[in-house]
Design an enzyme around this catalytic site. Structure first.
Site, short mmCIF file in Angstrom:
data_model
loop_
_atom_site.label_atom_id
_atom_site.label_comp_id
_atom_site.label_asym_id
_atom_site.label_seq_id
_atom_site.Cartn_x
_atom_site.Cartn_y
_atom_site.Cartn_z
N CYS A 223 73.89 67.94 46.76
CA CYS A 223 73.98 66.71 47.56
C CYS A 223 74.33 65.53 46.67
O CYS A 223 74.67 64.46 47.17
CB CYS A 223 72.70 66.46 48.33
SG CYS A 223 71.33 66.08 47.25
N PHE B 186 70.01 75.62 51.74
CA PHE B 186 70.33 76.79 50.91
C PHE B 186 70.64 76.47 49.46
O PHE B 186 70.60 77.35 48.60
CB PHE B 186 71.51 77.57 51.52
CG PHE B 186 72.86 76.97 51.22
CD1 PHE B 186 73.48 77.18 50.00
CD2 PHE B 186 73.53 76.19 52.16
CE1 PHE B 186 74.73 76.63 49.71
CE2 PHE B 186 74.77 75.64 51.88
CZ PHE B 186 75.36 75.86 50.66
N GLU C 47 82.01 65.96 54.47
CA GLU C 47 81.33 66.58 53.32
C GLU C 47 81.94 67.97 53.12
O GLU C 47 81.87 68.81 54.03
CB GLU C 47 79.83 66.69 53.59
CG GLU C 47 79.09 67.34 52.42
CD GLU C 47 77.58 67.45 52.62
OE1 GLU C 47 77.14 67.74 53.75
OE2 GLU C 47 76.85 67.25 51.64
N LYS D 279 59.51 76.58 55.84
CA LYS D 279 60.50 77.52 56.39
C LYS D 279 61.69 77.51 55.44
O LYS D 279 62.42 76.54 55.35
CB LYS D 279 60.96 77.10 57.80
CG LYS D 279 61.74 78.23 58.46
CD LYS D 279 62.82 77.77 59.40
CE LYS D 279 64.02 77.17 58.79
NZ LYS D 279 64.87 78.07 57.98
N GLU E 26 67.40 80.46 55.76
CA GLU E 26 67.63 81.88 56.08
C GLU E 26 68.79 82.45 55.27
O GLU E 26 69.00 83.65 55.24
CB GLU E 26 67.85 82.07 57.59
CG GLU E 26 69.11 81.45 58.18
CD GLU E 26 68.97 79.95 58.51
OE1 GLU E 26 68.20 79.27 57.83
OE2 GLU E 26 69.66 79.51 59.44
N SER F 274 71.74 69.34 56.26
CA SER F 274 72.95 68.60 56.65
C SER F 274 72.59 67.44 57.58
O SER F 274 71.54 67.44 58.22
CB SER F 274 73.90 69.55 57.36
OG SER F 274 73.27 70.06 58.52
P1 NAD Z 1 71.55 73.03 57.23
O1 NAD Z 1 71.35 71.70 57.85
O2 NAD Z 1 72.50 73.97 57.87
O3 NAD Z 1 70.15 73.83 57.17
C1 NAD Z 1 69.01 73.24 56.61
C2 NAD Z 1 67.77 73.85 57.27
O4 NAD Z 1 67.77 73.53 58.65
C3 NAD Z 1 67.71 75.37 57.17
O5 NAD Z 1 66.39 75.76 56.87
C4 NAD Z 1 68.12 75.84 58.57
O6 NAD Z 1 67.48 77.03 58.95
C5 NAD Z 1 67.68 74.70 59.46
N1 NAD Z 1 68.58 74.52 60.61
C6 NAD Z 1 69.93 74.68 60.63
N2 NAD Z 1 70.41 74.39 61.85
C7 NAD Z 1 69.36 74.02 62.62
C8 NAD Z 1 69.24 73.59 63.96
N3 NAD Z 1 70.29 73.48 64.77
N4 NAD Z 1 68.00 73.29 64.41
C9 NAD Z 1 66.91 73.40 63.62
N5 NAD Z 1 66.99 73.79 62.32
C10 NAD Z 1 68.19 74.10 61.82
O7 NAD Z 1 71.91 72.76 55.70
P2 NAD Z 1 72.38 73.82 54.60
O8 NAD Z 1 73.77 74.26 54.90
O9 NAD Z 1 71.34 74.84 54.38
O10 NAD Z 1 72.39 72.90 53.29
C11 NAD Z 1 73.47 72.11 52.89
C12 NAD Z 1 73.30 70.68 53.34
O11 NAD Z 1 72.09 70.12 52.83
C13 NAD Z 1 74.41 69.76 52.84
O12 NAD Z 1 74.80 68.90 53.87
C14 NAD Z 1 73.74 69.00 51.71
O13 NAD Z 1 74.31 67.73 51.43
C15 NAD Z 1 72.36 68.85 52.24
N6 NAD Z 1 71.41 68.57 51.18
C16 NAD Z 1 70.90 67.31 51.11
C17 NAD Z 1 70.02 66.97 50.10
C18 NAD Z 1 69.47 65.58 50.00
O14 NAD Z 1 68.57 65.37 49.22
N7 NAD Z 1 69.99 64.62 50.74
C19 NAD Z 1 69.65 67.95 49.17
C20 NAD Z 1 70.18 69.24 49.28
C21 NAD Z 1 71.06 69.54 50.30
#
Ligand code: NAD
Length: 491
Positions: A283, A150, A384, A174, A177, A228
């Site tokens: 991140c 997000f 985090e 994708k 959401e 994450s």
């Molecule tokens: P998230 O892991 O909750 O969601 C990321 C994506 O995964 C979304 O599209 C979501 O729909 C999908 N998703 C969520 N749960 C899932 C599941 N159980 N099974 C399958 N798909 C699933 O992350 P977020 O809250 O949207 O974003 C924040 C996180 O992203 C933070 O931890 C941040 O550090 C990380 N991030 C990392 C980088 C990097 O380059 N390392 C860059 C940006 C953000």
């Protein structure tokens, strides 16, 4: 009536048959922006089939022709730069300046991918044995899937989309959401202006069900995930178990080290931008500042001032330096972690909880927070936070500071502030992180460098962006050839 978002499948907008839709609200004003479908698995399955069908022609389109679409895409993004940045702020809550910066980074990746005809060039050795030549060519991997988080609604898809399609693959994204509006608008622009063959780029909204179909689908050969750590680990294992190549970028807990010789005019300003920029939802945000020796007093006082002075508000309003976090659940989670840190012995030098912004009383605000004397073994140091909270820890020397960095679970970024070249060199050499900042607070690589973390911040081998992306989105084929003279007619 707010817009019900549709999927973009095989060059058409396809309303989803989802049983459930989520409301998308502006996190500052509460305004309803749209309704996003949690698409059922069959919709992702159908999309993957179209992507596979599109491959035959697309992979045979010369790379030089494929990148003509990217030149057009760059122009489209530039022509709609302010509009897209405004949508990012409306759905994600960051300031308009931060949203502009995000779109600059997205466009930069399109520019770098325009070099793909050269970047995916193969290799050739003549006469590896008498009369025998060896050739290495790069070919597309096939259908590629991308799952994005997000916090950068406009940028992160561009770590993969331009590289994937310029290398001759078809591509499905994708969106998160929580923030689907920006990519929805970008795909409207792609649909209206780009004239790409149907099925080359597609978009399917949703959450776990759509992702799971992506991870299991036999037509999908490569997955790029950003989000994450627990989900990155899951995506990596399930995708790899199904024989796909996967790059999965995870979460972070970034330390910045302040040595006593650091420039104390510049350092606290940079540290504050790192910790509180994008409300800490990057991140590459600084989450812990480790002061060494005498830096403890000078830095602590200055960073607390910076935090207290930072203007928090709605990202579209003038003069605002920090926007919202993503939603109320996030406010509660962040405030809970601050509370836990206080129970573990920390003291709040600046406490941003229960923030109320005039005119935006229902907004998801947490103001900048600085916690001193945080327990280095406590949960606050391990977790985090993904919010505007900077924890302060103190150590006696640079070796202890580097030890602190290297014992952490994550390895996305580590920064050092110093005027000593020797200390900088030692840190660069010894710190275990994929991105190192020396007198820099957000060590984000340009698009022509690879981007990724170490340890629990990354699962995979090839990183995002640049030549790593080209390697990820192509597979090599080696051809060994013999053409004896006797077989040739004389000309
Ligand atoms: P998230 O892991 O909750 O969601 C990321 C994506 O995964 C979304 O599209 C979501 O729909 C999908 N998703 C969520 N749960 C899932 C599941 N159980 N099974 C399958 N798909 C699933 O992350 P977020 O809250 O949207 O974003 C924040 C996180 O992203 C933070 O931890 C941040 O550090 C990380 N991030 C990392 C980088 C990097 O380059 N390392 C860059 C940006 C953000």
């Amino acid at each position: 009536m707010s817009e019900k978002l549709s999927n973009y499948i095989n060059g058409q907008w396809a309303p989803s048959a989802a049983a459930n839709f989520l409301d998308i609200h502006n996190p500052a004003t509460g305004e309803l922006l749209g309704l996003v479908p949690l698409s059922p698995g069959e919709e992702m399955d159908r999309t993957a089939q179209y992507a596979e069908a599109a491959l035959a022609d697309w992979r045979n389109t010369p790379a030089g022709e494929r990148i003509q679409y990217l030149f057009k895409l760059k122009r489209i993004l530039e022509d709609h730069f302010d509009e897209l940045a405004t949508i990012i702020t409306q759905e994600c809550g960051k300031t308009l300046g931060e949203s502009h910066g995000e779109m600059v980074r997205a466009i930069e990746n399109v520019e770098v991918a325009c070099g793909i005809p050269k970047l995916m060039q193969g290799d050739f050795s003549e006469d590896i044995a008498t009369g025998i030549d060896e050739i290495m060519i790069r070919q597309p991997v096939g259908v590629c899937g991308s799952i994005v988080p997000f916090n950068f609604p406009g940028m992160i898809a561009f770590w993969s989309l331009p590289y994937a399609i310029a290398c001759g693959n078809s591509y499905i994204v994708k969106p998160s959401e929580k923030v689907p509006m920006t990519l929805q608008r970008i795909f409207q622009l792609i649909d209206e202006h780009l004239d790409l063959p149907p099925g080359v780029v597609q978009l399917v909204h949703g959450s776990k069900e759509a992702v799971d179909v992506m991870l299991d689908h036999p037509a999908i050969r490569a997955i790029s995930f950003v989000g994450s750590t627990p989900v990155a680990r899951y995506v990596y294992s399930r995708g790899a178990a199904n024989g796909k190549r996967v790059q999965a970028q995870g979460g972070a807990k970034n330390p910045i080290i302040v040595l006593p010789d650091a420039d104390m005019e510049m350092t606290p300003k940079i540290a504050a931008d790192s910790a509180f920029g994008c409300a800490g939802q990057r991140c590459l945000a600084a989450s812990v500042a480790v002061t060494v020796g005498d830096a403890r007093h000078t830095f602590t006082e200055a960073i607390a001032d910076m935090a207290a002075q930072r203007v928090t508000g709605y990202g579209l309003d003038d003069g605002v330096q920090m926007g919202t976090v993503i939603n109320h659940a996030s406010v509660n989670r962040i405030e809970g972690l601050i509370e836990e840190g206080l129970h573990e012995g920390a003291s709040a030098l600046v406490d941003g909880r229960r923030a109320r912004i005039s005119g935006y009383e229902g907004g998801s605000f947490v103001k900048p927070t600085v916690l001193a004397d945080v327990n280095p073994a406590g949960n606050l140091i391990k977790t985090e936070i993904f919010g505007p909270v900077l924890s302060l820890v103190h150590v006696n020397n640079i070796d202890e500071a580097i030890d602190f960095v290297n014992t952490g679970q994550y390895g996305n970024m580590a920064c050092l502030f110093t005027t000593s070249g020797y200390a900088a060199r030692k840190f660069r050499h010894e710190a275990q992180a994929g991105n190192i900042g020396i007198n820099i607070g957000v060590a984000a690589p340009m698009a022509y460098f690879p981007f990724s973390g170490w340890k629990d911040s990354f699962f995979g081998t090839l990183h995002g962006q640049s030549d790593h992306a080209v390697e990820f989105f192509t597979q090599t084929k080696v051809v060994v050839e013999r053409w004896p003279k006797e077989w040739s007619r004389q000309f």
